[in-house]
Design a protein around this motif. Sequence first.
Motif, mmCIF file in Angstrom:
data_model
loop_
_atom_site.group_PDB
_atom_site.id
_atom_site.type_symbol
_atom_site.label_atom_id
_atom_site.label_comp_id
_atom_site.label_asym_id
_atom_site.label_seq_id
_atom_site.Cartn_x
_atom_site.Cartn_y
_atom_site.Cartn_z
ATOM 1 N N TRP A 1 2.232 5.929 -6.534
ATOM 2 C CA TRP A 1 1.556 4.658 -6.288
ATOM 3 C C TRP A 1 2.513 3.564 -5.835
ATOM 4 C CZ3 TRP A 1 -2.380 2.274 -4.716
ATOM 5 C CH2 TRP A 1 -2.566 0.916 -4.953
ATOM 6 N N LYS A 2 3.725 3.527 -6.357
ATOM 7 C CA LYS A 2 4.640 2.421 -6.052
ATOM 8 C C LYS A 2 4.937 2.307 -4.557
ATOM 9 C CE LYS A 2 6.582 -0.974 -8.180
ATOM 10 N NZ LYS A 2 5.739 -1.911 -8.960
ATOM 11 N N PRO A 3 5.266 3.397 -3.846
ATOM 12 C CA PRO A 3 5.471 3.274 -2.392
ATOM 13 C C PRO A 3 4.222 2.790 -1.654
ATOM 14 C CG PRO A 3 6.368 5.347 -3.194
ATOM 15 C CD PRO A 3 5.586 4.762 -4.322
ATOM 16 N N ILE A 4 3.038 3.260 -2.089
ATOM 17 C CA ILE A 4 1.791 2.800 -1.462
ATOM 18 C C ILE A 4 1.616 1.306 -1.691
ATOM 19 C CG2 ILE A 4 -0.719 3.018 -1.504
ATOM 20 C CD1 ILE A 4 -0.370 5.925 -2.359
ATOM 21 N N GLU A 5 1.849 0.867 -2.912
ATOM 22 C CA GLU A 5 1.707 -0.555 -3.248
ATOM 23 C C GLU A 5 2.702 -1.403 -2.458
ATOM 24 O OE1 GLU A 5 1.226 -3.175 -7.327
ATOM 25 O OE2 GLU A 5 2.682 -1.538 -7.285
ATOM 26 N N ASN A 6 3.939 -0.913 -2.323
ATOM 27 C CA ASN A 6 4.947 -1.665 -1.561
ATOM 28 C C ASN A 6 4.562 -1.787 -0.094
ATOM 29 O OD1 ASN A 6 6.512 -1.993 -3.851
ATOM 30 N ND2 ASN A 6 7.782 -0.195 -3.447
ATOM 31 N N ALA A 7 4.005 -0.716 0.482
ATOM 32 C CA ALA A 7 3.571 -0.762 1.881
ATOM 33 C C ALA A 7 2.427 -1.758 2.065
ATOM 34 C CB ALA A 7 3.142 0.630 2.336
ATOM 35 N N LEU A 8 1.442 -1.722 1.160
ATOM 36 C CA LEU A 8 0.324 -2.662 1.236
ATOM 37 C C LEU A 8 0.794 -4.097 1.037
ATOM 38 C CD1 LEU A 8 -2.471 -0.742 -0.724
ATOM 39 C CD2 LEU A 8 -2.514 -1.372 1.696
ATOM 40 N N THR A 9 1.747 -4.286 0.125
ATOM 41 C CA THR A 9 2.272 -5.627 -0.135
ATOM 42 C C THR A 9 2.946 -6.195 1.110
ATOM 43 O OG1 THR A 9 2.598 -5.161 -2.495
ATOM 44 C CG2 THR A 9 3.898 -6.959 -1.543
ATOM 45 N N GLY A 10 3.759 -5.391 1.765
ATOM 46 C CA GLY A 10 4.415 -5.849 2.987
ATOM 47 C C GLY A 10 3.429 -6.147 4.101
ATOM 48 N N PHE A 11 2.431 -5.284 4.257
ATOM 49 C CA PHE A 11 1.418 -5.469 5.304
ATOM 50 C C PHE A 11 0.617 -6.750 5.076
ATOM 51 C CE2 PHE A 11 -3.066 -4.687 6.563
ATOM 52 C CZ PHE A 11 -2.892 -4.657 7.939
#
Length: 360
Positions: free
Chosen positions: A250-260
């Motif tokens: 989940w953490k990489p997915i969350e980081n990608a969404l946060t940046g986007f």
Amino acid sequence: MAVKEKEVLGTRKMERIEYVGLTVLGLSLAVLFFRPGVIGGIFDAMVNKTVPVIVKVYLTGTLGCAIILSVMTGRILERLGFTDALVRLYIPLARWIKITPLVIVPAIYNILGDINAAGRITAPYLKKVGATKDEQKIAVATMCQGNQSFSTLMLGILAFATGGIWAFPVIFIGLFLPVILVPLLLKVTLYRNVSFKDISDMPRFTPSTPIVPTIFNGAREGAELLFLLLIPAAAVIFAIMGALDYIGIWKPIENALTGFLGALSIDPQTGIQSILVSPTLAMNTLVQTIKNIPPRFAIGSFIIAASGFPLQIPLAQIPAVWSQNSDLTAQEALEAAVVGIIIRIISAFILAMIITPLVV
């Protein structure tokens, strides 16, 4: 007979899902043998991620009551002619761009807080007055420009009051203006087979229910929305997030969404909640956090919340409801819904930049 049945069962071809089931069974047995704590750990992570939101936010917090009261308020506005009034105001523009005014009615129902009613009630009317498939697609895409829960609007206004942001330009430019402009945009680009239809061909949308039943039915509808849709949806999404977090995905997915989302001037925390869980929950969070984020991010967060999100709506609910009540197939309704949410994501970035200097 028993021998024949045995022969049939013995020669039945294996389906693909049965191979999937055998694979899952094998993996489960392997995990139970080598690392039995993993299954219990995943379940515990799912529970720990879900309980704080469901119990502390929806059930014992203010969000549950806010949802019930906001739906009741939306039904009162509908009973007082809000829908018909907006259609009347839209008629001159509809005549100018040569499109049926009914294309905005699903969006109005969405703003009042019931995306399913938007499809079940208005789609048959669009079909009845002879709206083309392109006009019905415009109606779906336009519907995605408004909040699918009236509580989203109410909590958004409360958040702006808490953060000292002037709410009127945000609501007018971010919510009502796209409902007017998106049909024009789509009419000259993707969906050109449209034609104006006079008000005499259209029904009235103000119900004749007495005011007291309207109030109580609205409160009951709000409770149904809370317990039958929003809480189960939140439980599913947060449980999946907990499981993914436990196994480290989940953490990489969350980081990608946060940046986007940050690049689009949308508060990442509430933006993720709007897209994956519930815009109502996102606006409830914004009430608590708005003083700690830039006004531009707060405005972008509201605009993305006042949309066809979370994802299960454009990907599942809209295709199911509109394919049953309009001339559109599930695939056509899905495509129109995706067009609508793409427009909303882009407009969240653009409108946040435009509105921010006006309100702070």
